[in-house]
Design an enzyme around this catalytic site. Structure first.
Site, PDB file in Angstrom:
ATOM      1  N   ASP A  98       0.847  -1.207   0.000  1.00  0.00           N
ATOM      2  CA  ASP A  98       0.000   0.000   0.000  1.00  0.00           C
ATOM      3  C   ASP A  98       0.879   1.253   0.000  1.00  0.00           C
ATOM      4  OD1 ASP A  98      -1.868   2.046   0.659  1.00  0.00           O
ATOM      5  OD2 ASP A  98      -3.111   0.621   1.745  1.00  0.00           O
ATOM      6  N   HIS A 100      -0.428   4.521   0.076  1.00  0.00           N
ATOM      7  CA  HIS A 100      -1.103   5.716   0.596  1.00  0.00           C
ATOM      8  C   HIS A 100      -0.454   6.175   1.903  1.00  0.00           C
ATOM      9  CE1 HIS A 100      -4.039   3.741  -2.047  1.00  0.00           C
ATOM     10  NE2 HIS A 100      -4.432   4.968  -2.334  1.00  0.00           N
ATOM     11  N   SER A 151      -5.421  -4.189   2.210  1.00  0.00           N
ATOM     12  CA  SER A 151      -4.579  -3.867   3.372  1.00  0.00           C
ATOM     13  C   SER A 151      -5.216  -4.322   4.679  1.00  0.00           C
ATOM     14  CB  SER A 151      -4.299  -2.364   3.433  1.00  0.00           C
ATOM     15  OG  SER A 151      -3.602  -1.966   2.284  1.00  0.00           O
TER      16      SER A 151
HETATM   17 CO1  B1M Z   1      -5.695   5.578  -4.055  1.00  0.00          CO
HETATM   18  N1  B1M Z   1      -7.261   4.518  -3.593  1.00  0.00           N
HETATM   19  N2  B1M Z   1      -5.015   4.160  -5.192  1.00  0.00           N
HETATM   20  N3  B1M Z   1      -4.238   6.786  -4.472  1.00  0.00           N
HETATM   21  N4  B1M Z   1      -6.644   6.901  -3.127  1.00  0.00           N
HETATM   22  C1  B1M Z   1      -8.152   5.049  -2.566  1.00  0.00           C
HETATM   23  C2  B1M Z   1      -7.796   4.526  -1.187  1.00  0.00           C
HETATM   24  C3  B1M Z   1      -9.559   4.514  -3.067  1.00  0.00           C
HETATM   25  C4  B1M Z   1     -10.614   4.326  -1.958  1.00  0.00           C
HETATM   26  C5  B1M Z   1     -10.085   5.470  -4.153  1.00  0.00           C
HETATM   27  C6  B1M Z   1     -11.437   5.091  -4.721  1.00  0.00           C
HETATM   28  O1  B1M Z   1     -11.546   4.138  -5.449  1.00  0.00           O
HETATM   29  N5  B1M Z   1     -12.459   5.837  -4.400  1.00  0.00           N
HETATM   30  C7  B1M Z   1      -9.146   3.163  -3.771  1.00  0.00           C
HETATM   31  C8  B1M Z   1      -9.140   1.899  -2.894  1.00  0.00           C
HETATM   32  C9  B1M Z   1     -10.247   0.954  -3.226  1.00  0.00           C
HETATM   33  C10 B1M Z   1     -10.125  -0.352  -2.535  1.00  0.00           C
HETATM   34  O2  B1M Z   1      -9.178  -0.807  -2.005  1.00  0.00           O
HETATM   35  N6  B1M Z   1     -11.245  -1.014  -2.561  1.00  0.00           N
HETATM   36  C11 B1M Z   1      -7.751   3.505  -4.268  1.00  0.00           C
HETATM   37  C12 B1M Z   1      -7.080   2.799  -5.310  1.00  0.00           C
HETATM   38  C13 B1M Z   1      -7.900   1.755  -6.030  1.00  0.00           C
HETATM   39  C14 B1M Z   1      -5.747   3.073  -5.672  1.00  0.00           C
HETATM   40  C15 B1M Z   1      -4.883   2.324  -6.708  1.00  0.00           C
HETATM   41  C16 B1M Z   1      -5.011   0.801  -6.685  1.00  0.00           C
HETATM   42  C17 B1M Z   1      -5.246   2.900  -8.075  1.00  0.00           C
HETATM   43  C18 B1M Z   1      -4.547   2.232  -9.258  1.00  0.00           C
HETATM   44  O3  B1M Z   1      -3.358   2.132  -9.300  1.00  0.00           O
HETATM   45  N7  B1M Z   1      -5.356   1.823 -10.176  1.00  0.00           N
HETATM   46  C19 B1M Z   1      -3.480   2.786  -6.297  1.00  0.00           C
HETATM   47  C20 B1M Z   1      -2.917   1.889  -5.193  1.00  0.00           C
HETATM   48  C21 B1M Z   1      -1.483   1.714  -5.221  1.00  0.00           C
HETATM   49  C22 B1M Z   1      -1.017   0.934  -4.002  1.00  0.00           C
HETATM   50  O4  B1M Z   1      -1.246   1.319  -2.871  1.00  0.00           O
HETATM   51  N8  B1M Z   1      -0.399  -0.202  -4.252  1.00  0.00           N
HETATM   52  C23 B1M Z   1      -3.760   4.133  -5.724  1.00  0.00           C
HETATM   53  C24 B1M Z   1      -2.864   5.199  -5.740  1.00  0.00           C
HETATM   54  C25 B1M Z   1      -3.117   6.459  -5.214  1.00  0.00           C
HETATM   55  C26 B1M Z   1      -2.211   7.665  -5.415  1.00  0.00           C
HETATM   56  C27 B1M Z   1      -0.737   7.313  -5.430  1.00  0.00           C
HETATM   57  C28 B1M Z   1      -2.583   8.346  -6.700  1.00  0.00           C
HETATM   58  C29 B1M Z   1      -2.687   8.590  -4.231  1.00  0.00           C
HETATM   59  C30 B1M Z   1      -1.882   8.372  -2.926  1.00  0.00           C
HETATM   60  C31 B1M Z   1      -0.797   9.391  -2.711  1.00  0.00           C
HETATM   61  C32 B1M Z   1      -0.192   9.296  -1.342  1.00  0.00           C
HETATM   62  O5  B1M Z   1      -0.804   8.894  -0.368  1.00  0.00           O
HETATM   63  N9  B1M Z   1       1.052   9.676  -1.280  1.00  0.00           N
HETATM   64  C33 B1M Z   1      -4.100   8.052  -3.968  1.00  0.00           C
HETATM   65  C34 B1M Z   1      -5.101   8.778  -3.249  1.00  0.00           C
HETATM   66  C35 B1M Z   1      -4.767  10.204  -2.908  1.00  0.00           C
HETATM   67  C36 B1M Z   1      -6.334   8.190  -2.874  1.00  0.00           C
HETATM   68  C37 B1M Z   1      -7.573   8.854  -2.214  1.00  0.00           C
HETATM   69  C38 B1M Z   1      -8.287   9.623  -3.297  1.00  0.00           C
HETATM   70  C39 B1M Z   1      -7.318   9.777  -1.037  1.00  0.00           C
HETATM   71  C40 B1M Z   1      -6.509   9.177   0.097  1.00  0.00           C
HETATM   72  C41 B1M Z   1      -6.085  10.231   1.089  1.00  0.00           C
HETATM   73  O6  B1M Z   1      -4.946  10.665   1.105  1.00  0.00           O
HETATM   74  N10 B1M Z   1      -7.031  10.704   1.917  1.00  0.00           N
HETATM   75  C42 B1M Z   1      -8.367   7.576  -1.712  1.00  0.00           C
HETATM   76  C43 B1M Z   1      -9.851   7.792  -1.557  1.00  0.00           C
HETATM   77  C44 B1M Z   1     -10.342   7.576  -0.129  1.00  0.00           C
HETATM   78  O7  B1M Z   1      -9.603   7.394   0.801  1.00  0.00           O
HETATM   79  N11 B1M Z   1     -11.615   7.532   0.025  1.00  0.00           N
HETATM   80  C45 B1M Z   1      -7.810   6.503  -2.566  1.00  0.00           C
HETATM   81  C46 B1M Z   1      -6.779  11.723   2.913  1.00  0.00           C
HETATM   82  C47 B1M Z   1      -6.177  11.065   4.170  1.00  0.00           C
HETATM   83  C48 B1M Z   1      -5.880  12.125   5.213  1.00  0.00           C
HETATM   84  O8  B1M Z   1      -7.132  10.162   4.667  1.00  0.00           O
HETATM   85  O9  B1M Z   1      -5.505   8.216   4.625  1.00  0.00           O
HETATM   86  O10 B1M Z   1      -7.942   7.866   5.216  1.00  0.00           O
HETATM   87  P1  B1M Z   1      -6.739   8.702   5.232  1.00  0.00           P
HETATM   88  O11 B1M Z   1      -6.346   9.015   6.744  1.00  0.00           O
HETATM   89  C49 B1M Z   1      -7.270   9.430   7.731  1.00  0.00           C
HETATM   90  C50 B1M Z   1      -7.870   8.283   8.534  1.00  0.00           C
HETATM   91  O12 B1M Z   1      -8.103   7.130   7.768  1.00  0.00           O
HETATM   92  C51 B1M Z   1      -6.913   8.095   9.667  1.00  0.00           C
HETATM   93  O13 B1M Z   1      -6.418   9.415   9.911  1.00  0.00           O
HETATM   94  C52 B1M Z   1      -6.482  10.210   8.737  1.00  0.00           C
HETATM   95  C53 B1M Z   1      -7.193  11.524   9.001  1.00  0.00           C
HETATM   96  O14 B1M Z   1      -7.026  12.029  10.239  1.00  0.00           O
HETATM   97  N12 B1M Z   1      -5.763   7.217   9.552  1.00  0.00           N
HETATM   98  C54 B1M Z   1      -5.174   6.706  10.660  1.00  0.00           C
HETATM   99  C55 B1M Z   1      -5.082   6.773   8.493  1.00  0.00           C
HETATM  100  N13 B1M Z   1      -4.078   5.983   8.867  1.00  0.00           N
HETATM  101  C56 B1M Z   1      -4.102   5.925  10.189  1.00  0.00           C
HETATM  102  C57 B1M Z   1      -3.274   5.240  11.100  1.00  0.00           C
HETATM  103  C58 B1M Z   1      -3.555   5.366  12.455  1.00  0.00           C
HETATM  104  C59 B1M Z   1      -4.605   6.168  12.913  1.00  0.00           C
HETATM  105  C60 B1M Z   1      -5.435   6.841  12.026  1.00  0.00           C
HETATM  106  O15 B1M Z   1      -2.833   4.781  13.405  1.00  0.00           O
HETATM  107  C61 B1M Z   1      -1.770   3.954  13.045  1.00  0.00           C
END
Ligand code: B1M
Length: 215
Positions: A98, A100, A151
């Site tokens: 992963d 992200h 993940s």
């Molecule tokens: Co991707 N991605 N992405 N992506 N991406 C998601 C996760 C997705 C839900 C988008 C969608 O389809 N709507 C989807 C996953 C679907 C699934 O698994 N069923 C997805 C996909 C499919 C993919 C790829 C597979 C796409 C592809 O290649 N075809 C690929 C995966 C590659 C891989 O991982 N092997 C991919 C790639 C990417 C980018 C590189 C373009 C980019 C990431 C850049 C980066 O992180 N450096 C990206 C992004 C930006 C997203 C979305 C749009 C936004 C994620 C984000 O940064 N959110 C995302 C959509 C979504 O999440 N709904 C998506 C903001 C961030 C602050 O939130 O990380 O949730 P989050 O963190 C929150 C809480 O969750 C929590 O605290 C934070 C806020 O306070 N939290 C924790 C997180 N970790 C924590 C740990 C803790 C405590 C709290 O303690 C240890």
């Protein structure tokens, strides 16, 4: 557009021209954390929705993510800090497979600003590396982040690996990331892991849980 709507728009459009100026202006009106939580994260939410519904292509998602990171880096120096560093040490990583890391890095910032030492291992980390780092750094807890549905499976496997290595009593585990649900962690994973495992919905819950773990 008014300032805060414009800032949210910048995340969605991946537009960094004039970003610094807008953030500086925003800082005269609201605290840095509020700008991140209410405005920037709202923009990332829209990006997720557009991507999920096929209205946004991956390279643009990446651009939005880069602008998000630049904005957070710009705001970080303005956040309130408790630099004592003495509350405990956590090893933090995005799990194997992963990439992200925006959420994980926010967790790092919030914990670091609130008295914790964070060893941030980065993305795609296998459990072996995480455990080695926890051992070397005498960590008090392990934090794993992951946004992909697969993940959540990796996290379960990691906990099983920790059970079989007999280290579950040693390291409480904090889990977070968009694909996880509270019930999955609190029902399934609590049954899996022999030690303490907690779910954090956001970075602030992560902080509260660390305080509880250390308390
Ligand atoms: Co991707 N991605 N992405 N992506 N991406 C998601 C996760 C997705 C839900 C988008 C969608 O389809 N709507 C989807 C996953 C679907 C699934 O698994 N069923 C997805 C996909 C499919 C993919 C790829 C597979 C796409 C592809 O290649 N075809 C690929 C995966 C590659 C891989 O991982 N092997 C991919 C790639 C990417 C980018 C590189 C373009 C980019 C990431 C850049 C980066 O992180 N450096 C990206 C992004 C930006 C997203 C979305 C749009 C936004 C994620 C984000 O940064 N959110 C995302 C959509 C979504 O999440 N709904 C998506 C903001 C961030 C602050 O939130 O990380 O949730 P989050 O963190 C929150 C809480 O969750 C929590 O605290 C934070 C806020 O306070 N939290 C924790 C997180 N970790 C924590 C740990 C803790 C405590 C709290 O303690 C240890």
């Amino acid at each position: 557009l008014p300032l805060f709507e414009r800032l949210e728009r910048r995340i969605v459009d991946g537009e960094r021209n004039g970003l610094g100026e807008d953030l500086d202006e925003a800082l005269t009106e609201r605290p840095a954390l509020q700008i991140i939580n209410d405005t920037l994260l709202a923009g990332m939410k829209v990006v997720g929705e557009l991507f999920g519904s096929g209205q946004m292509q991956l390279p643009f998602v990446l651009q939005s993510a880069e602008v998000m990171k630049t904005a957070v880096a710009h705001l970080e120096p303005y956040m309130e800090k408790d630099d004592s560093g003495g509350k405990g040490r956590i090893v933090l990583a995005t799990v194997k497979g992963d990439v992200h890391d925006i959420g994980k890095n926010l967790v790092d910032i919030i914990l670091s600003n609130n008295g914790y030492e964070v060893v941030n291992l980065g993305i795609k980390q296998p459990i072996t590396t995480i455990l080695d780092a926890a051992e070397e750094n005498s960590a008090d807890a392990i934090g794993m982040s992951g946004l992909l549905v697969k993940s959540t499976v990796i996290m379960k496997e990691n906990l099983e690996e920790m059970n079989s290595r007999g280290v579950s009593a040693r390291w409480p585990v904090l889990l977070g990331g968009a694909a996880l649900t509270r019930s999955y962690v609190e029902n399934d994973l609590t049954e899996t892991y022999l030690g303490e495992v907690r779910y954090a919905r956001d970075a602030f819950e992560g902080l509260r849980l660390m305080d509880a773990i250390m308390g």
